[in-house]
Design a protein around this motif. Structure first.
Motif, short mmCIF file in Angstrom:
data_model
loop_
_atom_site.label_atom_id
_atom_site.label_comp_id
_atom_site.label_asym_id
_atom_site.label_seq_id
_atom_site.Cartn_x
_atom_site.Cartn_y
_atom_site.Cartn_z
N LEU A 1 -25.39 60.90 -52.47
CA LEU A 1 -24.54 60.41 -51.39
C LEU A 1 -24.66 61.19 -50.08
O LEU A 1 -24.66 60.58 -49.00
CB LEU A 1 -23.09 60.35 -51.86
CG LEU A 1 -22.77 59.18 -52.79
CD1 LEU A 1 -21.34 59.29 -53.31
CD2 LEU A 1 -22.97 57.85 -52.07
N THR B 1 -17.78 58.34 -48.54
CA THR B 1 -18.46 58.70 -49.79
C THR B 1 -17.51 59.08 -50.91
O THR B 1 -17.89 59.05 -52.09
CB THR B 1 -19.41 59.89 -49.58
OG1 THR B 1 -18.65 61.06 -49.27
CG2 THR B 1 -20.41 59.60 -48.45
N SER C 1 -19.22 49.18 -51.61
CA SER C 1 -18.33 50.19 -52.18
C SER C 1 -17.26 49.50 -53.01
O SER C 1 -16.91 48.35 -52.75
CB SER C 1 -17.65 51.00 -51.07
OG SER C 1 -18.58 51.52 -50.15
N ARG D 1 -23.53 60.84 -57.20
CA ARG D 1 -22.85 61.77 -56.31
C ARG D 1 -23.85 62.68 -55.60
O ARG D 1 -23.65 63.04 -54.44
CB ARG D 1 -21.85 62.61 -57.10
CG ARG D 1 -20.66 61.83 -57.64
CD ARG D 1 -19.76 62.68 -58.53
NE ARG D 1 -19.17 63.78 -57.80
CZ ARG D 1 -19.42 65.07 -58.05
NH1 ARG D 1 -20.31 65.41 -58.97
NH2 ARG D 1 -18.82 66.01 -57.36
#
Length: 390
Positions: free
Chosen positions: A320, A344, A283, A317
């Motif tokens: 996720l 997320t 991330s 997105r």
């Protein structure tokens, strides 16, 4: 049913914990059921060259750590216990020069009973390796032979005893069920043998036929569904009675002994991956999440003219929710609902429609504070996850 997305995602400001996976791809020989990235070892392992490559690989990914300390390291394979303590010492020292370790870091080494030497295991423990995962699979010679294993039942028992004598007070035993021609009594005998050795953790999972394996092309006779269900029910009851709490689909632990490295995976933590075929998930502070993977074959990985990294991609997105939940819902207690947004960067309402549908089918607990599969959802996890596909 795809999860409906909100117009905007909240940024991921706090990065998750960071772990390191190290892949050592060699085995004495390839097992007929194995679809992992493992390769039969030659007369000599290129330990020095491989450690050099691992550290160079880590250097290229080091910026992705964002100065986070490592909470765990996992040596997987293959058979990492084929490597000498000297090689692993040089690797661990090299890693620690590059990344900080938390004070309570968990460092796990996978090992097979056929590669056990007590002096080697004392040396491993002296390096700071504080957890073993021993690939026993069965305590019955006929079953081990059918699985193509190189050890026998006596080796398996001695391996656990030697681990404890070497100073390991935290170790896992890997066991399979649903083996060729296995009966309920056979399966319970394996569990009873394992419990008698007093491990702190047991991985107990069903043998499956995977593509590109010998068993896929020449399948053995396996127990039918009714027998598999009886084994599952009786085995879980036996483990619970012995103090092993099930906390994940195939993981059972004594109190305080859950596998922290694997928990990091299942709670959508970050991990670096080095070694042939290793994968990573990272991330960034601006909310991006990427997966990357390394060159698969040892020959290519050790070739200085070829890159370590074979590919990478940023998760969208739309992906996720599924990516998060296919890990989190493996945990029998699930995860806190707010952790979805924390990991997320998406608003929890993103899941609202899919959650309602899964709850209506009795697959997801109707608890606004948790994301947790019902007992039925745990049995039909693939069905549950369909609700969160992009």
């Amino acid at each position: 049913m795809a999860a409906a997305l909100m117009p905007h995602a909240a940024p991921v400001l706090a990065l998750p914990p960071l772990a390191l996976y190290v892949h050592i791809p060699w085995c004495v020989r390839k097992c007929p059921y194995c679809d992992f990235n493992s390769h039969a070892a030659g007369p000599e392992l290129p330990e020095e060259a491989y450690v050099d490559a691992l550290l160079a690989d880590l250097d290229l990914d080091l910026h992705l750590a964002e100065n986070r300390p490592l909470v765990s390291i996992f040596f997987g394979g293959g058979t990492p216990s084929l490597f000498s303590a000297q090689a692993l010492d040089r690797l661990l020292q090299g890693v620690q020069r590059r990344l900080k370790f938390t004070d309570d870091i968990e460092i796990t080494l996978e090992a097979n009973p056929g590669t056990f030497e007590q002096v080697k295991f004392r040396d491993y423990r002296a390096l700071g390796i504080n957890r073993l995962s021993i690939g026993v699979q069965s305590f019955q010679d006929a079953k081990l032979k059918a699985l193509g294993r190189i050890h026998d039942a006596g080796d398996a028992q001695r391996a656990a005893e030697m681990a404890r004598q070497a100073g390991f007070d935290n170790f896992n035993l890997d066991l399979m069920h649903g083996l060729p021609e296995q009966t309920l009594d056979d399966a319970l005998h394996d569990l009873e043998c394992a419990i008698a050795l007093a491990p702190t953790h047991l991985s107990w999972y069903q043998l499956t036929m995977e593509p590109n394996t010998q068993f896929w092309n020449q399948p053995p006779t396996l127990p039918d569904d009714e027998a598999l269900w009886a084994i599952q029910q009786a085995g879980q009851a036996l483990l619970a009675g012995a103090g092993f709490a099930q906390y994940e689909t195939s993981a059972y632990a004594q109190p305080g002994r859950r596998a922290r490295h694997n928990l990091n995976y299942w709670t959508f933590g970050d991990f670096l991956g080095i070694g042939a075929g290793a994968h990573a998930k990272l991330s960034s502070r601006d909310g991006r999440i990427q997966r990357l993977w390394k060159t698969r074959t040892p020959r290519d990985y050790l070739n200085p003219d070829k890159p370590f990294r074979a590919g990478e991609r940023e998760l969208s997105r739309e992906e996720l929710p599924f990516e998060f939940l296919m890990n989190a819902l493996r945990l029998t207690a699930g995860v806190s609902a707010p952790s979805f947004s924390e990991r997320t960067g998406l608003a929890l309402d993103t899941l609202a429609e899919a959650r309602a549908a899964a709850e209506a089918r009795g697959l997801l607990e109707a608890d606004p504070q948790r994301l947790q599969a019902t007992p039925r959802g745990q049995l039909f996890l693939n069905d549950l996850l369909q609700y969160f596909l992009p």
